[in-house]
Design an enzyme around this catalytic site. Structure first.
Site, short mmCIF file in Angstrom:
data_model
loop_
_atom_site.label_atom_id
_atom_site.label_comp_id
_atom_site.label_asym_id
_atom_site.label_seq_id
_atom_site.Cartn_x
_atom_site.Cartn_y
_atom_site.Cartn_z
N LYS A 49 0.62 -1.22 0.31
CA LYS A 49 -0.10 0.08 -0.01
C LYS A 49 1.15 1.32 -0.14
O LYS A 49 2.04 1.28 0.67
CB LYS A 49 -0.81 -0.25 1.24
CG LYS A 49 -1.67 1.50 1.09
CD LYS A 49 -2.57 0.76 2.27
CE LYS A 49 -4.00 2.29 2.06
NZ LYS A 49 -4.52 2.06 3.63
N SER A 109 -9.95 1.90 2.15
CA SER A 109 -9.04 2.67 2.09
C SER A 109 -7.92 1.74 1.02
O SER A 109 -7.57 2.39 0.14
CB SER A 109 -8.29 3.87 2.35
OG SER A 109 -7.00 2.95 4.11
N SER A 151 -10.08 -0.19 6.90
CA SER A 151 -9.58 -0.34 5.30
C SER A 151 -8.53 -1.78 4.90
O SER A 151 -8.76 -1.65 3.82
CB SER A 151 -9.37 0.83 5.50
OG SER A 151 -9.09 2.11 5.10
#
Ligand code: GLN
Length: 452
Positions: free
Chosen positions: A58, A133, A157
């Protein structure tokens, strides 16, 4: 198969699928091939099952020399000079970093639509959001681009995008994985965790990236079990709790049906499932948005156009540097959180909002403690709905915020939470959420492995 062959095949697969999912912000092809070659030369041994395995990261986890944007314009030119501690674990286990994955800007959002760079698509249906997210991390695994990725979870997330894409996502206990080098959103809630297609892969990945780190003041000095070793499919006698609030109003009928079916499966496997109550979980969303935004407003002060990152060109004074850099560099959702957080912390409002939120957070924690006095595990849906359409909710912040109601209480309590696939509703994956006691990820993996 050599690590080099696998890495080449990984980039071929990414090239083939990337125009459909758009999961990556940055690819790391040259470095990945060089790392694979070095691993092949050293020789792969069976004692390390992760050697040569490709991993996606990420884009809020800092990677030395590799562009790290947190999906924000304000970090569009940020090449970190150090690695996050979790990256050192990735390298020491000989995994190959293939690139940086798309996300909501600074991890604020639930659909990956607040990214400054691109809109990632759900791996099952390109008209749907991948969740967020960590939408890029989930979609990349679901689309077969990488077998494992890392995400971060502040209020859901990791778990919600795992649910929306039908993969396994684990947010471990707060303190299990070092946050040093994770670009901070809300420091008392943020945790890194792995996405994989299977439970066993997830257990292997978590063992590899966990452990005490002196660079993170909230890192826990607890032993890291070999989570994969404990998986045998036997959960006879396990005591599972099902909070009645988790199947209440607002949870879609199709999601509810899939979860009730999962309850039957657990019973058939020899576990008991009983209804319990988490009475304060209904305040979770309100408490979270005060605490998370307050911490974010403080954490994001460092993006001032002076130290690093983007700087506005339109400046005549020092104040212009700050104001214009931040006005141009941050997106709408990030600004909304900074304003909400600054307000909650301001003199005269602090007691009414931030302090009160902290008190209710304690009540939410106590609800969980009461349940864990009698049960091994809590189950429920990860999200009240399956993946929704791109563009459908993004202009309605309150709807977006409410949709995290089932994941947020877990972060407020610092507990481990995971999402595993539990069938389909409307042709899209439903996520089953497993919530464990502090540092008891082992029980969650056991139950998830037996269920899978
Ligand atoms: N969707 C939640 C938010 O927008 C959670 C985000 C997260 O876990 N990073 O804050």
């Amino acid at each position: 198969i050599t690590a080099s062959d696998l890495t080449n095949e990984t980039f071929r697969r990414i090239e083939e699928t990337e125009s459909q999912v758009e999961a990556f912000i940055t690819l790391n092809k040259e470095n990945a091939l060089a790392a694979a070659k070095a691993i092949d030369e050293k020789g792969i041994t069976t004692s390390n099952p992760l050697a040569g395995i490709p991993i996606g990261i990420k884009d809020n986890i800092v990677t030395k020399g590799l562009l790290t944007t947190a999906a924000s314009k304000i970090l569009s030119n940020f090449y970190p000079i150090y690695d996050a501690s979790v990256m050192e674990k990735v390298y020491s286990s000989d995994m190959i970093t293939v690139g940086k994955l798309n996300m909501d800007e600074f991890a604020m959002g639930g659909s990956t639509e607040t990214s400054y760079y691109k809109k990632t698509k759900n791996a099952w249906d390109q008209t749907k959001v991948p969740g967020g997210s960590s939408g890029g991390s989930a979609a990349a695994v679901a689309a077969g681009q990488v077998p494992v990725s890392l995400g971060s979870d502040t209020g859901g997330s990791i778990r919600q995008p795992a649910a929306f894409n039908g993969v396994v996502g684990m947010k471990p206990t707060y303190g299990r994985i070092s946050r040093f080098g994770l670009i901070a959103f809300a420091s008392s809630l943020d945790q890194i965790g792995p996405f994989t297609r299977t439970v066993k892969d997830n257990a292997l990945a978590l063992s590899a990236v966990s452990g005490y780190d002196e660079k993170d003041g909230t890192s826990a000095g607890v032993e890291v079990p070999d989570f994969a070793a404990g998986l045998n499919g036997d959960i006879k006698g396990m005591k599972i709790a099902l909070p009645k609030e988790y199947l209440g109003e607002g949870v879609d009928a199709g999601v509810k049906a899939a979860i009730l079916k999962a309850v039957d499966t657990f019973k058939a496997l020899g576990a008991s499932v009983e209804e319990v109550s988490l009475p304060h979980s209904k305040y979770g969303v309100q408490v979270y948005y005060i605490i998370a935004s307050s911490e974010a407003s403080s954490n994001l002060q460092r993006f001032d156009g002076i130290r690093y990152g983007f700087r506005s060109e339109k400046v005549q004074s020092l104040e212009d540097v700050y104001v214009n850099t931040r006005s141009e560099g941050f997106g709408e959702e990030v600004k909304r959180r900074i304003m909400l957080g600054t307000f909650s912390l301001s003199a005269g409002y602090y007691d009414a909002y931030f302090k009160k939120a902290g008190q209710v957070r304690t009540l939410i924690m106590q609800d969980f403690q009461k349940v864990f006095a009698d049960y091994d595990l809590i189950i429920g849906p990860t999200s009240p709905t399956v993946a929704y359409g791109i563009g459908e909710n993004i202009n309605d912040p309150i709807t977006m915020y409410q949709s995290d109601i089932l994941t947020i209480p877990v972060n407020l309590a610092g507990l481990p939470g995971m999402s595993i696939p539990a069938g389909l509703s409307e042709g899209l994956p439903v996520g089953l959420q497993l919530i464990g006691n502090h540092f008891d990820e082992a029980t969650m993996y056991k139950a998830a492995y037996a269920f899978e």
